[in-house]
Structure formats: C-alpha cells, structure tokens
Write a protein that holds these residues in place. Structure first.
Motif, PDB file in Angstrom:
ATOM      1  N   SER A  83       0.511 -16.172   9.890  1.00 43.90           N
ATOM      2  CA  SER A  83       0.205 -16.383   8.982  1.00 43.90           C
ATOM      3  C   SER A  83       1.922 -15.800   8.661  1.00 43.90           C
ATOM      4  O   SER A  83       1.900 -16.566   7.279  1.00 43.90           O
ATOM      5  CB  SER A  83      -0.698 -15.309   8.718  1.00 43.90           C
ATOM      6  OG  SER A  83      -0.793 -15.433   6.547  1.00 43.90           O
ATOM      7  N   GLU A  84       2.065 -14.777   8.569  1.00 45.98           N
ATOM      8  CA  GLU A  84       3.622 -14.961   8.144  1.00 45.98           C
ATOM      9  C   GLU A  84       4.684 -15.486   8.265  1.00 45.98           C
ATOM     10  O   GLU A  84       4.926 -16.209   7.618  1.00 45.98           O
ATOM     11  CB  GLU A  84       4.261 -13.118   8.444  1.00 45.98           C
ATOM     12  CG  GLU A  84       3.129 -11.897   8.454  1.00 45.98           C
ATOM     13  CD  GLU A  84       3.478 -11.822   6.886  1.00 45.98           C
ATOM     14  OE1 GLU A  84       4.466 -12.100   5.975  1.00 45.98           O
ATOM     15  OE2 GLU A  84       2.445 -11.419   6.063  1.00 45.98           O
ATOM     16  N   ASN A  87       3.918 -18.815   5.735  1.00 49.34           N
ATOM     17  CA  ASN A  87       4.149 -18.171   4.090  1.00 49.34           C
ATOM     18  C   ASN A  87       6.209 -18.578   3.954  1.00 49.34           C
ATOM     19  O   ASN A  87       6.355 -18.741   3.125  1.00 49.34           O
ATOM     20  CB  ASN A  87       4.328 -17.265   4.136  1.00 49.34           C
ATOM     21  CG  ASN A  87       2.545 -16.247   3.493  1.00 49.34           C
ATOM     22  OD1 ASN A  87       1.789 -17.137   3.293  1.00 49.34           O
ATOM     23  ND2 ASN A  87       1.923 -15.141   4.213  1.00 49.34           N
ATOM     24  N   ILE A  88       6.679 -17.590   5.443  1.00 53.23           N
ATOM     25  CA  ILE A  88       8.056 -18.587   5.539  1.00 53.23           C
ATOM     26  C   ILE A  88       8.022 -19.661   5.021  1.00 53.23           C
ATOM     27  O   ILE A  88       9.249 -20.381   4.663  1.00 53.23           O
ATOM     28  CB  ILE A  88       8.370 -17.592   6.328  1.00 53.23           C
ATOM     29  CG1 ILE A  88       8.423 -15.949   6.345  1.00 53.23           C
ATOM     30  CG2 ILE A  88       9.975 -18.071   6.738  1.00 53.23           C
ATOM     31  CD1 ILE A  88       9.040 -15.713   7.260  1.00 53.23           C
ATOM     32  N   LEU A  89       7.803 -20.559   5.862  1.00 57.07           N
ATOM     33  CA  LEU A  89       8.283 -22.062   6.206  1.00 57.07           C
ATOM     34  C   LEU A  89       7.621 -22.600   4.695  1.00 57.07           C
ATOM     35  O   LEU A  89       8.520 -23.807   5.081  1.00 57.07           O
ATOM     36  CB  LEU A  89       6.666 -22.438   7.181  1.00 57.07           C
ATOM     37  CG  LEU A  89       7.515 -21.856   8.545  1.00 57.07           C
ATOM     38  CD1 LEU A  89       6.334 -23.257   9.672  1.00 57.07           C
ATOM     39  CD2 LEU A  89       8.753 -23.028   8.886  1.00 57.07           C
ATOM     40  N   ASN A  90       6.901 -22.400   3.505  1.00 62.44           N
ATOM     41  CA  ASN A  90       6.484 -22.837   2.528  1.00 62.44           C
ATOM     42  C   ASN A  90       7.767 -21.880   1.630  1.00 62.44           C
ATOM     43  O   ASN A  90       7.790 -23.382   1.036  1.00 62.44           O
ATOM     44  CB  ASN A  90       5.094 -21.856   1.384  1.00 62.44           C
ATOM     45  CG  ASN A  90       3.976 -23.152   2.581  1.00 62.44           C
ATOM     46  OD1 ASN A  90       4.031 -23.654   3.180  1.00 62.44           O
ATOM     47  ND2 ASN A  90       2.868 -21.768   2.641  1.00 62.44           N
ATOM     48  N   ASP A  91       8.509 -20.473   1.817  1.00 55.73           N
ATOM     49  CA  ASP A  91       9.548 -21.069   1.351  1.00 55.73           C
ATOM     50  C   ASP A  91      10.397 -21.553   1.491  1.00 55.73           C
ATOM     51  O   ASP A  91      11.800 -22.639   1.023  1.00 55.73           O
ATOM     52  CB  ASP A  91      10.134 -19.748   1.593  1.00 55.73           C
ATOM     53  CG  ASP A  91       9.067 -19.141   0.904  1.00 55.73           C
ATOM     54  OD1 ASP A  91       8.254 -18.647  -0.325  1.00 55.73           O
ATOM     55  OD2 ASP A  91       9.059 -17.052   1.660  1.00 55.73           O
ATOM     56  N   VAL A  92      10.384 -22.671   2.899  1.00 57.52           N
ATOM     57  CA  VAL A  92      12.011 -22.647   3.419  1.00 57.52           C
ATOM     58  C   VAL A  92      11.699 -24.490   2.945  1.00 57.52           C
ATOM     59  O   VAL A  92      12.189 -25.044   2.773  1.00 57.52           O
ATOM     60  CB  VAL A  92      11.462 -23.610   5.227  1.00 57.52           C
ATOM     61  CG1 VAL A  92      12.561 -24.178   5.984  1.00 57.52           C
ATOM     62  CG2 VAL A  92      12.142 -21.483   5.913  1.00 57.52           C
ATOM     63  N   LYS A  93      10.418 -24.997   2.998  1.00 61.49           N
ATOM     64  CA  LYS A  93      10.226 -26.443   2.594  1.00 61.49           C
ATOM     65  C   LYS A  93      10.707 -26.566   1.057  1.00 61.49           C
ATOM     66  O   LYS A  93      10.959 -27.838   0.481  1.00 61.49           O
ATOM     67  CB  LYS A  93       8.824 -26.931   2.773  1.00 61.49           C
ATOM     68  CG  LYS A  93       8.533 -27.685   2.410  1.00 61.49           C
ATOM     69  CD  LYS A  93       6.667 -29.163   1.808  1.00 61.49           C
ATOM     70  CE  LYS A  93       6.635 -30.017   1.657  1.00 61.49           C
ATOM     71  NZ  LYS A  93       5.879 -30.327   2.140  1.00 61.49           N
ATOM     72  N   ALA A  94       9.796 -25.511   0.308  1.00 65.43           N
ATOM     73  CA  ALA A  94       9.917 -25.524  -1.299  1.00 65.43           C
ATOM     74  C   ALA A  94      11.884 -26.311  -0.913  1.00 65.43           C
ATOM     75  O   ALA A  94      12.849 -26.713  -1.918  1.00 65.43           O
ATOM     76  CB  ALA A  94      10.211 -23.728  -2.157  1.00 65.43           C
ATOM     77  N   LYS A  95      12.744 -24.851  -0.580  1.00 63.33           N
ATOM     78  CA  LYS A  95      14.391 -25.215  -0.703  1.00 63.33           C
ATOM     79  C   LYS A  95      14.918 -26.592  -0.032  1.00 63.33           C
ATOM     80  O   LYS A  95      16.180 -27.190  -0.782  1.00 63.33           O
ATOM     81  CB  LYS A  95      15.249 -23.987   0.406  1.00 63.33           C
ATOM     82  CG  LYS A  95      14.628 -22.501  -0.247  1.00 63.33           C
ATOM     83  CD  LYS A  95      15.510 -21.498   0.885  1.00 63.33           C
ATOM     84  CE  LYS A  95      15.185 -19.990  -0.558  1.00 63.33           C
ATOM     85  NZ  LYS A  95      15.562 -19.997  -2.019  1.00 63.33           N
ATOM     86  N   ALA A  96      13.929 -26.979   0.654  1.00 56.39           N
ATOM     87  CA  ALA A  96      13.791 -28.979   1.394  1.00 56.39           C
ATOM     88  C   ALA A  96      13.980 -29.207   0.496  1.00 56.39           C
ATOM     89  O   ALA A  96      14.627 -30.412  -0.507  1.00 56.39           O
ATOM     90  CB  ALA A  96      13.365 -28.641   2.596  1.00 56.39           C
ATOM     91  N   LYS A 124      12.944 -13.239  14.871  1.00 59.20           N
ATOM     92  CA  LYS A 124      12.290 -11.543  14.838  1.00 59.20           C
ATOM     93  C   LYS A 124      10.901 -11.961  14.603  1.00 59.20           C
ATOM     94  O   LYS A 124      10.560 -10.504  15.632  1.00 59.20           O
ATOM     95  CB  LYS A 124      13.257 -10.716  13.888  1.00 59.20           C
ATOM     96  CG  LYS A 124      14.164 -10.949  13.548  1.00 59.20           C
ATOM     97  CD  LYS A 124      14.753  -9.901  12.277  1.00 59.20           C
ATOM     98  CE  LYS A 124      16.344  -9.649  12.809  1.00 59.20           C
ATOM     99  NZ  LYS A 124      17.680 -10.641  12.858  1.00 59.20           N
ATOM    100  N   ILE A 125      10.212 -12.641  14.176  1.00 56.65           N
ATOM    101  CA  ILE A 125       8.516 -12.609  14.291  1.00 56.65           C
ATOM    102  C   ILE A 125       8.256 -13.004  15.312  1.00 56.65           C
ATOM    103  O   ILE A 125       7.535 -11.924  16.059  1.00 56.65           O
ATOM    104  CB  ILE A 125       8.355 -12.786  12.580  1.00 56.65           C
ATOM    105  CG1 ILE A 125       8.348 -12.463  11.401  1.00 56.65           C
ATOM    106  CG2 ILE A 125       6.854 -13.330  13.534  1.00 56.65           C
ATOM    107  CD1 ILE A 125       7.771 -13.087  10.188  1.00 56.65           C
ATOM    108  N   PHE A 126       8.608 -13.819  15.721  1.00 57.73           N
ATOM    109  CA  PHE A 126       8.438 -14.298  17.508  1.00 57.73           C
ATOM    110  C   PHE A 126       9.012 -13.704  18.534  1.00 57.73           C
ATOM    111  O   PHE A 126       7.971 -13.299  19.327  1.00 57.73           O
ATOM    112  CB  PHE A 126       8.841 -15.769  17.485  1.00 57.73           C
ATOM    113  CG  PHE A 126       8.211 -16.854  16.693  1.00 57.73           C
ATOM    114  CD1 PHE A 126       6.819 -16.602  16.757  1.00 57.73           C
ATOM    115  CD2 PHE A 126       9.100 -17.713  16.523  1.00 57.73           C
ATOM    116  CE1 PHE A 126       6.615 -17.669  16.314  1.00 57.73           C
ATOM    117  CE2 PHE A 126       8.294 -18.920  15.548  1.00 57.73           C
ATOM    118  CZ  PHE A 126       7.072 -18.933  15.209  1.00 57.73           C
ATOM    119  N   SER A 127      10.383 -13.175  17.824  1.00 58.45           N
ATOM    120  CA  SER A 127      10.252 -12.147  19.692  1.00 58.45           C
ATOM    121  C   SER A 127       9.765 -10.416  19.782  1.00 58.45           C
ATOM    122  O   SER A 127       9.537 -10.056  20.361  1.00 58.45           O
ATOM    123  CB  SER A 127      11.902 -11.593  19.677  1.00 58.45           C
ATOM    124  OG  SER A 127      12.423 -11.233  18.621  1.00 58.45           O
TER     125      SER A 127
END
Length: 285
Positions: A83-84, A87-96, A124-127
């Motif tokens: 879920s986190e 949310n981060i990927l939504n920020d990444v898409k906005a920047k793209a 870091k979240i994945f690891s």
C-alpha cells in the motif's frame, strides 16, 4: 428362629453391603472433588480413550489456529508495505506527467532525481519488509512460509516470497527501475519521449503492485476462513470431550446423598444385627 454365635449372617451381610456403599461414596467424592467423571481408565476405559483423542485434536486445532494467525500477520504486513509502494508510485506518476509537460531538460533532470529518491524508498520498503526475520520480498523469491493450520498431516498452506525489487538511478541523468515478478519497469523522464514511456510503464507497474497485493489479500481471506472453521471445530470437539470426561454435578450429588444415607442406615442395622447374638445369653440363664 435359629440363634448362632460363631457366624452372624445378618451382621456379615450388612457389613459386606456397607463396604460396597463406602466404595461408591468414595468414587462420588472423588468425582465431585475433581469435576471429572473419568479420572482413570478403570472408570471408563473406552470413554477415557475417546476423550483423550478428542482433547489431543482440540489442542492441535488451537495451535493450528495460532499458526494460521501468523499467516494472516504475514499477509497483512505485505499488504501494508505494498500500500505504501502504491502511494509512492502515484507520486512517481505525477512527476512523470509533469515531465511530459515540459521541454526544459534541466526541469526533467530535477524530476528524474525526485523520482530516483522515491524509487530508493520503494527499494528500502521491499528489502526491509519482513516477518520474524524473514524477508517477504526477495530478488530470488525462493522462500516459502509453510502454515500448518490443522492438526493432521498435510493440512498446510504456503505463502511464497514475492519477487519485488527496485533500483534507484544514481543521479539526475540515470533511470530507475522496479521489478515485480518477471517484469522490470524502467522509469526515465530525461527526454520527452522517455517521459511518455514512463507514464505508460508506471501505470503498468501500479497494476502489478495491485495484483501482488490482491494475491496476499486472497491468502488472508483464505486463512481467516480456516481460522473460523478451526475455532468451530475446536469448540465442538472440546464440548464432545467434556460430555464424556466431566461429571454431571447434579446427578453425582444425588448419588452421593443416596449412598450417604445408605451408609448411615447400614451402621444402624449392623448394630442391630450384632445385638441378636446376645439373645443366646437369655437361653443360658
């Protein structure tokens, strides 16, 4: 009327029955003291065997439920982390999208650097996501959590590690990448063309993350249903054991009261039987 001194049948008969009454009283007292109808195999051999088997199965189900709850915890931890990431990927898409709207190379470089930082957080979240020291997301995805949810052999359920990694670009001119399963998604917004491709790839990446989260969600639903069934079985099994092993206090107290009265009346009759021998003395005067 026959009178004998060497053997008093009434006295001996009364005494023998008093011994039986005493044994019954002692058994009732033991059952009332322990709360168990079956305290040893001699009380009810078949009943003790069945009750012990039922108790063992109930204990096994209880542990299986705790194991399944661990599985639910694993699924919840994984979903929380994903879920986190979402949310981060939504920020990444906005920047793209922002990068796709500018012709300034310096601005796109700054946006790429922002994206790289966000992807570093995803890495870091994945690891760092783990359960009891074991990572839930791994580059090889070879680990498996085996959940022994039941009391019998083979009653297991597997939760596999997910292949999910991320690699952030080193600088504003380097692309980042995120890998979910067998697919690697590159995020590069340093040119207008790459920004358009990044918008498409981030969309696909979000769908892949959502699919991974839904897999963990499905496992959690399955485990919760198993836990519910385990609890139902455990309660009914324990109730079945209790009906065999535990004493019915109302019935046993009635039995104890009856034997207590019989013991008192037996004592009185034994005294009367012993006095009959003294009648012989009247014949000898």
């Amino acid at each position: 009327m026959a009178l004998r001194i060497n053997y008093n049948f009434q006295s001996d008969f009364t005494h023998a029955n008093m011994l039986k009454t005493e044994q019954a009283m002692n058994k009732s007292m033991e059952r009332l003291a322990t709360g168990f109808r079956v305290n040893r195999a001699a009380d009810d051999a078949a009943g003790l065997y069945i009750a012990d088997q039922l108790k063992t199965y109930a204990v096994s189900l209880d542990q299986g439920t705790r194991n399944a709850q661990d599985g639910v915890s694993i699924a919840q931890i994984a979903q929380g982390s994903l879920s986190e990431v979402y949310n981060i990927l939504n920020d990444v898409k906005a920047k793209a999208i922002q990068a796709g709207n500018t012709t300034d190379a310096n601005s796109r470089g700054s946006l790429q650097e922002d994206i790289n930082k966000l992807v570093d957080v995803i890495s870091k979240i994945f690891s760092d996501t783990e359960f009891n020291g074991t990572s839930l997301f791994d580059a090889a995805a070879t680990g498996t959590f085996t959940i022994q949810y039941g009391g019998r052999t083979g009653q297991t359920l597997s939760l596999k590690q997910a292949l999910a990694t991320a690699s952030a670009g080193a600088n504003s001119g380097a692309a980042s990448s995120v890998t979910i399963g067998a697919t690697a998604y590159t995020i590069n917004v340093t040119t207008s063309t790459d920004a358009q491709l990044a918008i498409r790839d981030v969309d696909s990446l979000i769908k892949a993350v959502d699919k991974l989260a839904s897999n963990y969600g499905s496992k959690q639903i399955e485990l919760e249903k198993i836990i519910s069934n385990n609890e139902t079985q455990r309660v009914n099994t324990s109730d079945a054991e209790g009906r065999i092993r535990n004493v019915d206090f109302a019935k046993e107290m009635s039995e104890f009261t009856k034997n207590n009265i019989l013991m008192q009346s037996g004592m009185s009759m034994l005294a009367q039987a012993n006095q009959q021998s003294q009648l012989v003395l009247q014949l000898l005067r």
